[in-house]
Design a protein around this motif. Structure first.
Motif, PDB file in Angstrom:
ATOM      1  N   LEU A 108       0.830  -1.204   0.000  1.00 34.13           N
ATOM      2  CA  LEU A 108       0.000   0.000   0.000  1.00 34.13           C
ATOM      3  C   LEU A 108       0.866   1.255   0.000  1.00 34.13           C
ATOM      4  O   LEU A 108       0.548   2.235  -0.696  1.00 34.13           O
ATOM      5  CB  LEU A 108      -0.925  -0.016   1.221  1.00 34.13           C
ATOM      6  N   LEU A 109       1.944   1.244   0.746  1.00 36.06           N
ATOM      7  CA  LEU A 109       2.872   2.376   0.743  1.00 36.06           C
ATOM      8  C   LEU A 109       3.485   2.559  -0.638  1.00 36.06           C
ATOM      9  O   LEU A 109       3.586   3.683  -1.149  1.00 36.06           O
ATOM     10  CB  LEU A 109       3.969   2.157   1.782  1.00 36.06           C
ATOM     11  N   PHE A 110       3.896   1.463  -1.259  1.00 36.80           N
ATOM     12  CA  PHE A 110       4.431   1.536  -2.621  1.00 36.80           C
ATOM     13  C   PHE A 110       3.396   2.130  -3.575  1.00 36.80           C
ATOM     14  O   PHE A 110       3.719   2.958  -4.432  1.00 36.80           O
ATOM     15  CB  PHE A 110       4.843   0.152  -3.107  1.00 36.80           C
ATOM     16  N   ALA A 111       2.136   1.689  -3.446  1.00 32.34           N
ATOM     17  CA  ALA A 111       1.076   2.200  -4.313  1.00 32.34           C
ATOM     18  C   ALA A 111       0.882   3.702  -4.126  1.00 32.34           C
ATOM     19  O   ALA A 111       0.666   4.438  -5.095  1.00 32.34           O
ATOM     20  CB  ALA A 111      -0.229   1.452  -4.042  1.00 32.34           C
ATOM     21  N   ALA A 112       0.963   4.167  -2.886  1.00 27.76           N
ATOM     22  CA  ALA A 112       0.811   5.596  -2.617  1.00 27.76           C
ATOM     23  C   ALA A 112       1.943   6.396  -3.259  1.00 27.76           C
ATOM     24  O   ALA A 112       1.726   7.474  -3.821  1.00 27.76           O
ATOM     25  CB  ALA A 112       0.764   5.841  -1.115  1.00 27.76           C
ATOM     26  N   LEU A 113       3.176   5.878  -3.170  1.00 27.29           N
ATOM     27  CA  LEU A 113       4.310   6.558  -3.802  1.00 27.29           C
ATOM     28  C   LEU A 113       4.144   6.594  -5.319  1.00 27.29           C
ATOM     29  O   LEU A 113       4.399   7.620  -5.964  1.00 27.29           O
ATOM     30  CB  LEU A 113       5.616   5.857  -3.428  1.00 27.29           C
ATOM     31  N   LEU A 114       3.697   5.493  -5.889  1.00 23.52           N
ATOM     32  CA  LEU A 114       3.518   5.435  -7.335  1.00 23.52           C
ATOM     33  C   LEU A 114       2.388   6.351  -7.788  1.00 23.52           C
ATOM     34  O   LEU A 114       2.467   6.972  -8.853  1.00 23.52           O
ATOM     35  CB  LEU A 114       3.243   3.999  -7.775  1.00 23.52           C
ATOM     36  N   ALA A 115       1.341   6.446  -6.994  1.00 24.14           N
ATOM     37  CA  ALA A 115       0.238   7.343  -7.336  1.00 24.14           C
ATOM     38  C   ALA A 115       0.696   8.797  -7.375  1.00 24.14           C
ATOM     39  O   ALA A 115       0.118   9.623  -8.085  1.00 24.14           O
ATOM     40  CB  ALA A 115      -0.905   7.175  -6.339  1.00 24.14           C
ATOM     41  N   MET A 122      10.341   5.165  -4.889  1.00 22.26           N
ATOM     42  CA  MET A 122       9.828   3.893  -4.397  1.00 22.26           C
ATOM     43  C   MET A 122      10.870   2.794  -4.540  1.00 22.26           C
ATOM     44  O   MET A 122      11.095   1.989  -3.620  1.00 22.26           O
ATOM     45  CB  MET A 122       8.561   3.519  -5.170  1.00 22.26           C
ATOM     46  N   LEU A 123      11.555   2.757  -5.692  1.00 20.25           N
ATOM     47  CA  LEU A 123      12.575   1.733  -5.910  1.00 20.25           C
ATOM     48  C   LEU A 123      13.743   1.891  -4.944  1.00 20.25           C
ATOM     49  O   LEU A 123      14.248   0.906  -4.391  1.00 20.25           O
ATOM     50  CB  LEU A 123      13.065   1.786  -7.358  1.00 20.25           C
ATOM     51  N   PHE A 154      18.194  -2.568  -7.940  1.00 14.97           N
ATOM     52  CA  PHE A 154      19.199  -1.550  -8.282  1.00 14.97           C
ATOM     53  C   PHE A 154      19.405  -1.455  -9.789  1.00 14.97           C
ATOM     54  O   PHE A 154      19.456  -0.354 -10.350  1.00 14.97           O
ATOM     55  CB  PHE A 154      20.527  -1.867  -7.602  1.00 14.97           C
ATOM     56  N   LEU A 155      19.540  -2.601 -10.453  1.00 15.72           N
ATOM     57  CA  LEU A 155      19.781  -2.583 -11.899  1.00 15.72           C
ATOM     58  C   LEU A 155      18.614  -1.944 -12.648  1.00 15.72           C
ATOM     59  O   LEU A 155      18.819  -1.170 -13.594  1.00 15.72           O
ATOM     60  CB  LEU A 155      20.020  -4.007 -12.404  1.00 15.72           C
ATOM     61  N   VAL A 156      17.400  -2.248 -12.211  1.00 12.90           N
ATOM     62  CA  VAL A 156      16.238  -1.647 -12.864  1.00 12.90           C
ATOM     63  C   VAL A 156      16.213  -0.141 -12.632  1.00 12.90           C
ATOM     64  O   VAL A 156      15.975   0.651 -13.556  1.00 12.90           O
ATOM     65  CB  VAL A 156      14.936  -2.295 -12.347  1.00 12.90           C
ATOM     66  N   SER A 157      16.470   0.288 -11.384  1.00 15.09           N
ATOM     67  CA  SER A 157      16.394   1.714 -11.058  1.00 15.09           C
ATOM     68  C   SER A 157      17.520   2.516 -11.686  1.00 15.09           C
ATOM     69  O   SER A 157      17.370   3.711 -11.965  1.00 15.09           O
ATOM     70  CB  SER A 157      16.408   1.912  -9.538  1.00 15.09           C
ATOM     71  N   ALA A 169       8.222  -1.282 -10.945  1.00 17.72           N
ATOM     72  CA  ALA A 169       7.711  -0.721  -9.691  1.00 17.72           C
ATOM     73  C   ALA A 169       6.249  -1.090  -9.483  1.00 17.72           C
ATOM     74  O   ALA A 169       5.839  -1.484  -8.379  1.00 17.72           O
ATOM     75  CB  ALA A 169       7.883   0.803  -9.693  1.00 17.72           C
ATOM     76  N   TYR A 170       5.448  -0.971 -10.531  1.00 14.48           N
ATOM     77  CA  TYR A 170       4.029  -1.331 -10.414  1.00 14.48           C
ATOM     78  C   TYR A 170       3.866  -2.832 -10.196  1.00 14.48           C
ATOM     79  O   TYR A 170       2.977  -3.267  -9.457  1.00 14.48           O
ATOM     80  CB  TYR A 170       3.264  -0.873 -11.651  1.00 14.48           C
TER      81      TYR A 170
END
Length: 250
Positions: A108-115, A122-123, A154-157, A169-170
């Protein structure tokens, strides 16, 4: 690998990124659901949930003043967090409670950051959590699991373009939100067969006098409510969907 200054890195981490197209949000959500429902995939992906679960125990143990001795993660996706302190009281209760609540609340925290468009933040927040947990890992498999997870993030970010970062991230947020319910179901099945006498729910029952089934119900309720709230944050607004590019045609 490109070199950046500290100020550029700070801007990259704290800045906002454009929302991904709606089809990508839906696609990674379906992938996350498939990973939870498909048995062989779940047996591998469940390690991520275990990391969040044991990390929740560890964080709350520290916050409540208990001494954290270490964390172990096992190849069967189980884990154990050992802390020292009073064997009863609020600190012990909250520490036992935190495990099953951590994955859905983190999702839920990740979703809030992405929103809020904070994809890179987030990453890197996930990386910081993994780095903090790595310090307390006390077995080789656990260290390998956390390091491998951190390396992928890390590699993705660092190397991924905007669409790759957004998709990953999603996917992470969707997976934690959707996956949080399955361990609770598995927990109750084990309890019904009398195969988990020292589960978190039964420890809480011993500490509080509240039946273990009530704690399982609480775990499930938090997971489901987090999924509903997280989905509302992750799905694009209907009003703005008309302005989002159509999915690619093949």
């Amino acid at each position: 690998m490109e070199t950046v200054s500290i100020s550029e890195l700070w801007d990259r981490v704290t800045g906002t990124q454009p929302d991904p197209p709606w089809w990508l949000v839906v696609l990674v959500g379906v992938v996350a659901l498939g990973a939870v429902l498909h048995g062989p995939t779940w047996r591998v992906a469940r390690n991520t949930v275990t990391i969040a679960h044991e990390g929740g125990h560890a964080l709350v143990a520290l916050v409540t003043g208990r001494k954290l001795d270490g964390i172990k993660l096992h190849s069967d996706t189980s884990g154990v967090t050992v802390s020292r302190g009073k064997p009863h009281g609020p600190g012990m209760v909250f520490t036992a409670l935190a495990g099953y609540l951590a994955p859905p609340l983190l999702g839920l925290l990740f979703a809030a950051l992405l929103a809020g468009g904070r994809i890179t933040l987030m990453l890197w927040f996930a990386l910081a959590l993994l780095a903090g947990m790595l310090v307390m890992i006390r077995n080789a498999y656990g260290a390998l699991s956390v390091l491998a997870t951190g390396a992928v993030v890390f590699l993705v970010s660092w190397l991924g373009d905007a669409k790759v970062q957004a998709g990953f991230a999603y996917l992470a947020a969707w997976f934690l939100l959707i996956a949080a319910t399955r361990p609770v179901i598995e927990l109750q099945r084990m309890r019904a067969r009398h195969m988990a006498p020292s589960s978190d729910a039964d420890q809480l029952a011993h500490l509080t006098g509240v039946p273990g089934l009530a704690w399982v119900g609480l775990f499930a309720s938090v997971a489901l409510l987090s999924l509903v709230a997280g989905a509302a944050l992750l799905f694009p607004d209907a009003a703005s969907s008309a302005h989002i590019p159509e999915p690619p045609r093949f």
